[in-house]
Design a protein around this motif. Structure first.
Motif, short mmCIF file in Angstrom:
data_model
loop_
_atom_site.label_atom_id
_atom_site.label_comp_id
_atom_site.label_asym_id
_atom_site.label_seq_id
_atom_site.Cartn_x
_atom_site.Cartn_y
_atom_site.Cartn_z
N GLU A 174 0.81 -1.21 0.00
CA GLU A 174 0.00 0.00 0.00
C GLU A 174 0.85 1.27 0.00
N GLN A 196 -3.88 -6.76 -1.43
CA GLN A 196 -4.24 -6.06 -2.66
C GLN A 196 -3.74 -6.71 -3.95
N LYS A 199 -5.11 -10.31 -4.52
CA LYS A 199 -6.55 -10.45 -4.81
C LYS A 199 -6.83 -9.95 -6.22
N ARG A 217 -0.12 -3.47 9.90
CA ARG A 217 0.09 -2.04 9.68
C ARG A 217 0.95 -1.47 10.79
N VAL A 227 -5.06 -0.74 15.11
CA VAL A 227 -4.17 -1.72 15.74
C VAL A 227 -3.13 -2.09 14.69
N TYR A 230 -4.69 -6.75 12.11
CA TYR A 230 -6.14 -6.92 12.13
C TYR A 230 -6.56 -7.91 11.05
N GLU A 362 -14.61 5.05 9.40
CA GLU A 362 -14.39 4.34 8.14
C GLU A 362 -14.25 2.86 8.43
N ILE A 363 -15.07 2.05 7.79
CA ILE A 363 -14.90 0.60 7.98
C ILE A 363 -14.39 -0.08 6.72
N SER A 365 -12.54 0.58 2.53
CA SER A 365 -12.05 1.38 1.41
C SER A 365 -12.13 0.51 0.19
N ARG A 369 -9.87 -0.45 -10.07
CA ARG A 369 -8.42 -0.45 -10.22
C ARG A 369 -8.04 -0.15 -11.66
N TRP A 407 -12.84 -4.22 -2.45
CA TRP A 407 -12.77 -3.46 -1.21
C TRP A 407 -11.95 -4.19 -0.16
P1 AMO Z 1 -7.32 0.61 3.71
O1 AMO Z 1 -5.88 0.87 3.98
O2 AMO Z 1 -8.24 1.78 3.76
O3 AMO Z 1 -7.51 0.00 2.25
O4 AMO Z 1 -7.84 -0.51 4.70
C1 AMO Z 1 -9.12 -1.09 4.55
C2 AMO Z 1 -9.85 -1.17 5.87
O5 AMO Z 1 -9.10 -1.87 6.84
C3 AMO Z 1 -9.33 -1.34 8.12
N1 AMO Z 1 -8.07 -0.85 8.70
C4 AMO Z 1 -7.69 -1.02 9.97
N2 AMO Z 1 -8.29 -1.61 11.02
C5 AMO Z 1 -7.65 -1.63 12.19
N3 AMO Z 1 -6.41 -1.11 12.39
C6 AMO Z 1 -5.75 -0.51 11.39
N4 AMO Z 1 -4.52 -0.03 11.58
C7 AMO Z 1 -6.39 -0.44 10.10
N5 AMO Z 1 -6.04 0.07 8.90
C8 AMO Z 1 -7.07 -0.19 8.07
C9 AMO Z 1 -10.31 -0.21 7.97
C10 AMO Z 1 -10.13 0.18 6.52
O6 AMO Z 1 -11.27 0.78 5.99
N6 AMO Z 1 -6.22 -2.26 -0.31
C11 AMO Z 1 -7.13 -1.29 0.24
C12 AMO Z 1 -8.57 -1.77 0.14
C13 AMO Z 1 -9.07 -1.90 -1.28
O7 AMO Z 1 -9.04 -0.89 -2.00
O8 AMO Z 1 -9.50 -2.99 -1.65
C14 AMO Z 1 -6.80 -1.04 1.71
O9 AMO Z 1 -6.08 -1.77 2.34
O10 AMO Z 1 -11.60 -0.72 8.22
#
Ligand code: AMO
Length: 439
Positions: A174, A196, A199, A217, A227, A230, A362-363, A365, A369, A407
């Protein structure tokens, strides 16, 4: 005699049964000893009277959290059901025999017998293997389990193929700085920040794929919604006409998952005083419109075309008030803040991407593509990245790929929001944050 589960006892009045479980609490009233026994299906009150000499002697030694086996008579409790929250309030057990199976070697560090423990988050997590035994804490994970299985069920019913992708990668997926670099024999590797690339490869093969998998992350900060490890509920689908198709599919997912929780977790929801309503059509709004609303309605100006945590919370508040929805799709995020693989909109400053917000957070993204090889190479370069680093990813596109999108949905944030938990960490069995690598 075979073990009977506590939830079955209301149908066994007048019978002798064998139960096994944990002593949730022991209370003495005069000469009588009362024990609330807990197993995976619920709690039940047991009475031990002095006449049952051996059982009584054993019961006198018993403390909270002893693991015991009992045999006893199931008796109706007149009026009991009305006063009890437990599912077996209408019956109790008159104990005949009682054995200790296992017991704590030391004093329990926290008292978990009350449903509402009110512990500090750190205490809750430091003593996780014990605090997880608490009925109300356990309920979080029954709901979590339902989310994971409902998600998989639904995706399969929509002919998505379940895949598992590698979590040790040769490059950061990412971008950004929030990746963990690890030593992998004599080279460097990265823990997957998302599935990403794989998939997308999956969509190019199976058309539709989904994954339930670990995501890493390196977020260096403490928040209530981040966190460092996850579980992502990811999906990718090919032959889309646009990113609306992806949002429509995700909307159906949320409708199904929430309805399944409502159907299958009523007891757990009740413990949290939560009711789940059917998910209707989810409103969509361009990010720029959302920023406009924040400015006009809340006097909140963002310096760039982006939204922060407070903005997400306020927009959800506005949507709830004006559209009676707990969900909203924000769309068309600027190219500058989206990954290189995002499909640009007709106005190339923006992308065909979205975030799904739920009750202030935000739940998910997602988006369409870039599927054209040359366009993808150009997009990588535009971000100041080196296409050489993405050779294996680019190979997918060299040989042709249908238009696709998908997503990433954060599983734990869904539970956190449904149950109004203060921190996402409460929705994770053994969470990992900046300071926490144990238990
Ligand atoms: P993104 O980085 O927005 O998108 O992550 C997608 C979803 O993962 C959750 N999330 C987290 N949950 C807990 N702790 C974290 N540190 C954390 N970071 C993200 C959130 C977020 O919306 N590849 C793209 C998705 C895509 O486009 O398919 C991606 O990873 O709920």
């Amino acid at each position: 005699m075979e073990r009977v589960l506590i939830e079955k006892t209301p149908n066994l009045v007048g019978k002798i049964v064998k139960l096994k479980g944990w002593v949730n609490i022991r209370r003495d009233h005069g000469k009588l000893i009362f024990i609330d026994l807990r197993d995976r299906t619920g709690k039940i009150q047991m009475v031990i009277i002095p006449d049952k000499e051996e059982a009584y002697k054993a019961a006198k030694e018993i403390r909270n959290e002893y693991i015991i086996e009992v045999e006893g008579l199931v008796k109706a409790r007149p009026g009991g059901a009305k006063n009890e929250k437990s599912n077996t309030g209408g019956v109790e057990i008159e104990v005949e025999k009682l054995f200790v199976i296992s017991k704590p070697e030391v004093e329990m560090p926290v008292n978990i017998s009350e449903d509402n423990m009110n512990l500090q988050l750190e205490t809750l997590l430091d003593n996780r293997t014990i605090t997880l035994r608490n009925e109300k804490v356990k309920a979080i994970f029954k709901i979590y389990s339902e989310i994971i299985s409902a998600y998989s069920r639904f995706m399969k019913s929509e002919s998505f193929v379940e895949i598992k992708t590698p979590k040790i990668l040769s490059s950061a997926t990412e971008g950004g700085a929030n990746f963990f670099k690890i030593k992998y024999f004599d080279q460097d590797a990265y823990l997957a920040q998302s599935p990403q690339f794989y998939k997308q490869a999956g969509a190019a093969i199976f058309e539709r794929v989904f994954e339930v998998g670990s995501v890493f992350r390196a977020e260096p900060h403490y928040t209530t919604r981040h966190v460092n490890e996850y579980i992502g509920l990811d999906a990718e689908m090919a032959f889309i006409d646009g990113f609306e198709d992806v949002m429509d599919e995700l909307e159906k997912v949320m409708q199904y998952v929430l309805s399944e929780i409502a159907k299958n977790c009523s007891r757990e929801l009740e413990m949290y005083g939560v009711e789940i309503f059917p998910v209707e059509k989810i409103p969509k709004m361009k990010l720029t419109e959302a920023l406009d609303i924040l400015d006009k309605e809340y006097g909140k100006k963002m310096e760039e075309v982006d939204i922060d945590a407070e903005g997400e919370r306020l927009i959800c508040e506005w949507v709830k008030k004006n559209h009676q929805s707990d969900f909203v799709f924000l769309t068309h995020y600027p190219t500058s803040i989206r990954p290189f693989y995002s499909m640009p909109s007709s106005d190339p400053q923006y992308t065909e991407t979205f975030d799904l917000l739920f009750m202030g957070v935000e739940i998910a993204s997602g988006g369409q593509r870039i599927h054209d090889y040359n366009q993808l190479v150009a997009s990588i370069k535009k971000k100041g990245l080196d296409p050489e680093q993405f050779n294996d990813y680019l190979d997918i596109f060299k040989y042709g790929v249908p238009p696709h999108g998908g997503w990433g949905l954060g599983s734990e944030r869904i539970v956190q929001k449904i149950l109004a938990l203060g921190s996402i960490k409460e929705a994770i069995l053994f969470p990992r944050d900046v300071k926490r690598l144990t238990p």
